[in-house]
Design a protein around this motif. Structure first.
Motif, PDB file in Angstrom:
ATOM      1  N   ASP A   9      27.791  -2.489  68.885  1.00 23.15           N
ATOM      2  CA  ASP A   9      28.305  -1.907  69.567  1.00 23.15           C
ATOM      3  C   ASP A   9      28.302  -0.727  69.964  1.00 23.15           C
ATOM      4  O   ASP A   9      28.611   0.657  70.631  1.00 23.15           O
ATOM      5  N   ILE A  10      27.848  -0.020  68.028  1.00 23.15           N
ATOM      6  CA  ILE A  10      27.272   1.091  67.334  1.00 23.15           C
ATOM      7  C   ILE A  10      26.438   1.822  68.708  1.00 23.15           C
ATOM      8  O   ILE A  10      26.543   3.024  69.037  1.00 23.15           O
ATOM      9  N   GLN A  11      25.207   0.473  68.489  1.00 21.12           N
ATOM     10  CA  GLN A  11      23.991   1.083  69.220  1.00 21.12           C
ATOM     11  C   GLN A  11      24.034   1.449  71.164  1.00 21.12           C
ATOM     12  O   GLN A  11      23.525   1.992  71.525  1.00 21.12           O
ATOM     13  N   ARG A  12      24.991   1.187  71.423  1.00 22.16           N
ATOM     14  CA  ARG A  12      25.658   0.876  72.664  1.00 22.16           C
ATOM     15  C   ARG A  12      26.236   2.222  73.023  1.00 22.16           C
ATOM     16  O   ARG A  12      26.296   3.233  73.920  1.00 22.16           O
ATOM     17  N   LEU A  13      27.428   2.650  71.766  1.00 23.62           N
ATOM     18  CA  LEU A  13      27.740   3.483  72.324  1.00 23.62           C
ATOM     19  C   LEU A  13      26.620   5.483  71.287  1.00 23.62           C
ATOM     20  O   LEU A  13      26.913   6.897  72.179  1.00 23.62           O
ATOM     21  N   LEU A  14      25.841   4.956  71.113  1.00 24.85           N
ATOM     22  CA  LEU A  14      25.008   5.897  71.047  1.00 24.85           C
ATOM     23  C   LEU A  14      23.498   6.221  72.491  1.00 24.85           C
ATOM     24  O   LEU A  14      23.907   7.074  71.891  1.00 24.85           O
ATOM     25  N   GLN A  15      23.755   5.092  72.784  1.00 28.29           N
ATOM     26  CA  GLN A  15      23.332   5.673  74.280  1.00 28.29           C
ATOM     27  C   GLN A  15      23.997   6.543  75.077  1.00 28.29           C
ATOM     28  O   GLN A  15      23.683   6.321  76.236  1.00 28.29           O
ATOM     29  N   LEU A  16      25.333   5.587  74.950  1.00 27.96           N
ATOM     30  CA  LEU A  16      26.232   6.643  75.760  1.00 27.96           C
ATOM     31  C   LEU A  16      26.282   7.771  75.545  1.00 27.96           C
ATOM     32  O   LEU A  16      25.759   8.998  76.289  1.00 27.96           O
ATOM     33  N   PHE A  17      26.634   8.210  74.071  1.00 29.53           N
ATOM     34  CA  PHE A  17      26.482   9.780  73.835  1.00 29.53           C
ATOM     35  C   PHE A  17      25.464  10.648  73.953  1.00 29.53           C
ATOM     36  O   PHE A  17      25.176  11.661  73.711  1.00 29.53           O
ATOM     37  N   LEU A  18      24.154   9.808  73.729  1.00 36.28           N
ATOM     38  CA  LEU A  18      22.937  10.719  73.475  1.00 36.28           C
ATOM     39  C   LEU A  18      21.961  10.621  74.646  1.00 36.28           C
ATOM     40  O   LEU A  18      20.787  10.755  74.866  1.00 36.28           O
ATOM     41  N   ARG A  19      23.273  10.083  75.876  1.00 36.69           N
ATOM     42  CA  ARG A  19      22.830  10.096  77.207  1.00 36.69           C
ATOM     43  C   ARG A  19      22.175  11.222  77.889  1.00 36.69           C
ATOM     44  O   ARG A  19      20.858  11.473  79.094  1.00 36.69           O
ATOM     45  N   SER A  20      22.589  12.095  77.872  1.00 35.14           N
ATOM     46  CA  SER A  20      22.071  13.981  78.540  1.00 35.14           C
ATOM     47  C   SER A  20      21.078  14.395  77.651  1.00 35.14           C
ATOM     48  O   SER A  20      20.254  15.823  77.934  1.00 35.14           O
TER      49      SER A  20
END
Length: 381
Positions: free
Chosen positions: A268-279
Motif C-alpha cells: 500500500d505504501i508503494q501505491r501511496l508513493l505513486q499517488l503523492f509523487l504523481r506530479s
C-alpha cells in the motif's frame, strides 16, 4: 394515500419512501419547515425516478403553492453555533460529482467499506426483508491514516452532504452547554438527508467509569448515547477516534460496523508513493528495487506522514531547480522527517550509504565536497 396506488411489485419502493414520509411528519409536528421541504423534495425525486411522475408532480405543486423555492442544502441551512463562543460546531460539506478522492485502501479495508456502502445503498430492500436499516460506522486507528478521508469517500459514494462535527470543539466550559451542543448537532443533521460525521469521538464518548471525569461529563455521555439511538433509526452516522481505548463500552454497541483503519503495509505504501509523487518527474522507477526500499523504510508511518515526506522532497527540488526527483532526494527527506533533533552529519552519511547512495551522490545531495565524504568513509590510517 398515494402509496396505495402503487402496484404490488413496488413494495420495495414503499419501504424506500417510508423514511422520507416519517421525516416529513416529524418536521410538520415540530413545525420545522426546512425539514419538511428537504424531505418532501427528496420524496418527489425518488418517486420520479421510480416512474410515478404524477405523485412527484403533486408534491412539487404543493411545495410551490406555499411559495416555496427550490431547496438547495448549502443555501438553506445554517450551521449550529456554540452559545458561549458563537463559533460553528459543525460544517456542511456538499458532495462533488465525479471527484476522485485520493483514497488508497487495502483490499481488506475496501471490502469492509464496500459492505457498509452497500448496506446504505440497499437500505430499503433490507428493511423490506426484515433487516434493521440502521447504518452506523465507527472508524478507529492511529492519526493520519485516513479516517476523515474515508468519511468523505463514503459521502461521495452516496452523493450525500457530510455534516462534520469535531466533538472536541463541542466541549464548553459550561458542561450544560456541551449537552445542548450535542443535541444541536443531531437535530441539525436530522433536518436533511446527509451523513453525520463525528470526528475526535473520544473527546466526549469517554468511559463513564473514568475516575478523573466529573459527574456532569458522565451525564453528557448518557446524552450522547440517547441522541445516537434516536438518530440511527433512520439516519447515517460515522464516528472516528484515535483513542479507541478511551471509549465507553456502551458506545461500541451503538455501531453495527466497526473498522480498524491501521497503518499501511509495504504494498500500500508503494501505491501511496505513486499517488503523492504523481506530479513529479522521477529519476528512478518506483516499481523497482529502489521503490521497494523506500516502501520498506516507510513502514510504520501513516499516509499523512508519507505525504509530508513526498511533498517536502518535491518542494526542495523545486527550490533547487532540479528537473527530476531522485531516489536519494526522498531518502534525505525521510531521514529529516524521522530525525527532528539536530543529528550528526556522520549518522546521515551512514544512513544514505547503507541504503545504496554512492559517495558522489551524497556529496551532490548535501552540497559538500566529495573529498569530505571520502575522508569519512576512508579515514587515513
Amino acid at each position: 394515500m398515494f402509496l396505495e396506488t402503487f402496484p404490488l411489485h413496488l413494495s420495495t419502493l414503499k419501504a424506500k419512501m417510508f423514511t422520507e414520509i416519517i421525516k416529513i411528519i416529524e418536521g410538520g409536528l415540530n413545525k420545522d419547515s426546512q425539514k419538511v421541504l428537504s424531505y418532501a423534495k427528496l420524496l418527489a425525486e425518488n418517486l420520479s425516478k421510480a416512474g410515478d411522475s404524477k405523485a412527484a408532480d403533486r408534491i412539487l405543486r404543493a411545495l410551490h403553492s406555499k411559495q416555496a423555492q427550490p431547496v438547495y442544502l448549502d443555501q438553506l441551512l445554517t450551521a449550529p453555533v456554540d452559545q458561549e463562543t458563537r463559533m460553528n460546531i459543525a460544517d456542511l460539506v456538499m458532495p462533488q460529482q465525479g471527484l476522485d478522492l485520493p483514497v488508497i485502501l487495502s483490499d481488506n479495508l475496501r471490502h469492509k467499506l464496500d459492505g457498509f456502502v452497500g448496506r446504505l445503498q440497499h437500505r430499503s430492500e433490507l428493511q423490506a426483508a426484515g433487516v434493521s436499516p440502521q447504518a452506523s460506522l465507527l472508524l478507529y486507528g492511529p492519526p493520519g491514516c485516513g479516517k476523515t478521508t474515508i468519511a468523505h469517500y463514503i459521502a461521495q459514494q452516496m452523493q450525500l452532504p457530510l455534516v462534520v462535527a469535531r466533538l472536541d470543539s463541542l466541549v464548553s466550559s459550561l458542561l450544560g452547554n456541551t449537552a445542548k451542543n450535542i443535541r444541536k448537532i443531531f437535530e441539525f443533521a436530522s433536518r436533511q438527508p446527509c451523513i453525520l460525521f463525528l470526528d475526535e469521538f473520544d473527546a466526549i464518548a469517554k468511559a463513564r467509569d473514568d475516575q478523573h471525569e466529573l459527574g456532569e461529563l458522565k451525564r453528557v455521555v448518557n446524552s450522547l448515547l440517547q441522541n445516537i439511538d434516536e438518530f440511527v433509526e433512520s439516519n447515517i452516522l460515522i464516528a472516528a477516534t484515535n483513542h479507541q481505548e478511551l471509549l465507553d463500552k456502551a458506545i461500541w454497541r451503538r455501531f453495527n460496523s466497526i473498522i480498524d483503519v491501521s497503518l499501511p503495509q509495504q504494498a500500500d505504501i508503494q501505491r501511496l508513493l505513486q499517488l503523492f509523487l504523481r506530479s513529479a518527474e522521477l529519476g528512478f522507477d518506483l516499481d523497482n528495487k529502489k521503490g521497494e526500499v523506500l516502501a520498506e523504510l516507510m513502514q510504520g508511518n501513516s499516509p499523512a506522514d508519507i505525504k509530508s515526506i513526498c511533498q517536502n522532497a518535491i518542494a526542495q527540488n523545486v527550490m533547487a531547480k532540479k528537473h527530476k526527483l531522485d531516489y536519494e532526494d526522498l531518502l534525505l527527506q525521510f531521514y529529516y522527517y524521522k530525525h527532528h533533533e539536530a543529528s550528526s552529519q556522520d549518522a546521515l552519511f551512514d544512513f544514505l550509504n547503507t541504503h545504496g547512495v554512492s559517495q558522489t551522490a551524497i556529496a551532490e545531495l548535501l552540497g559538500i565536497s566529495l573529498r569530505q565524504v571520502r575522508n569519512y568513509f576512508n579515514p587515513k590510517a
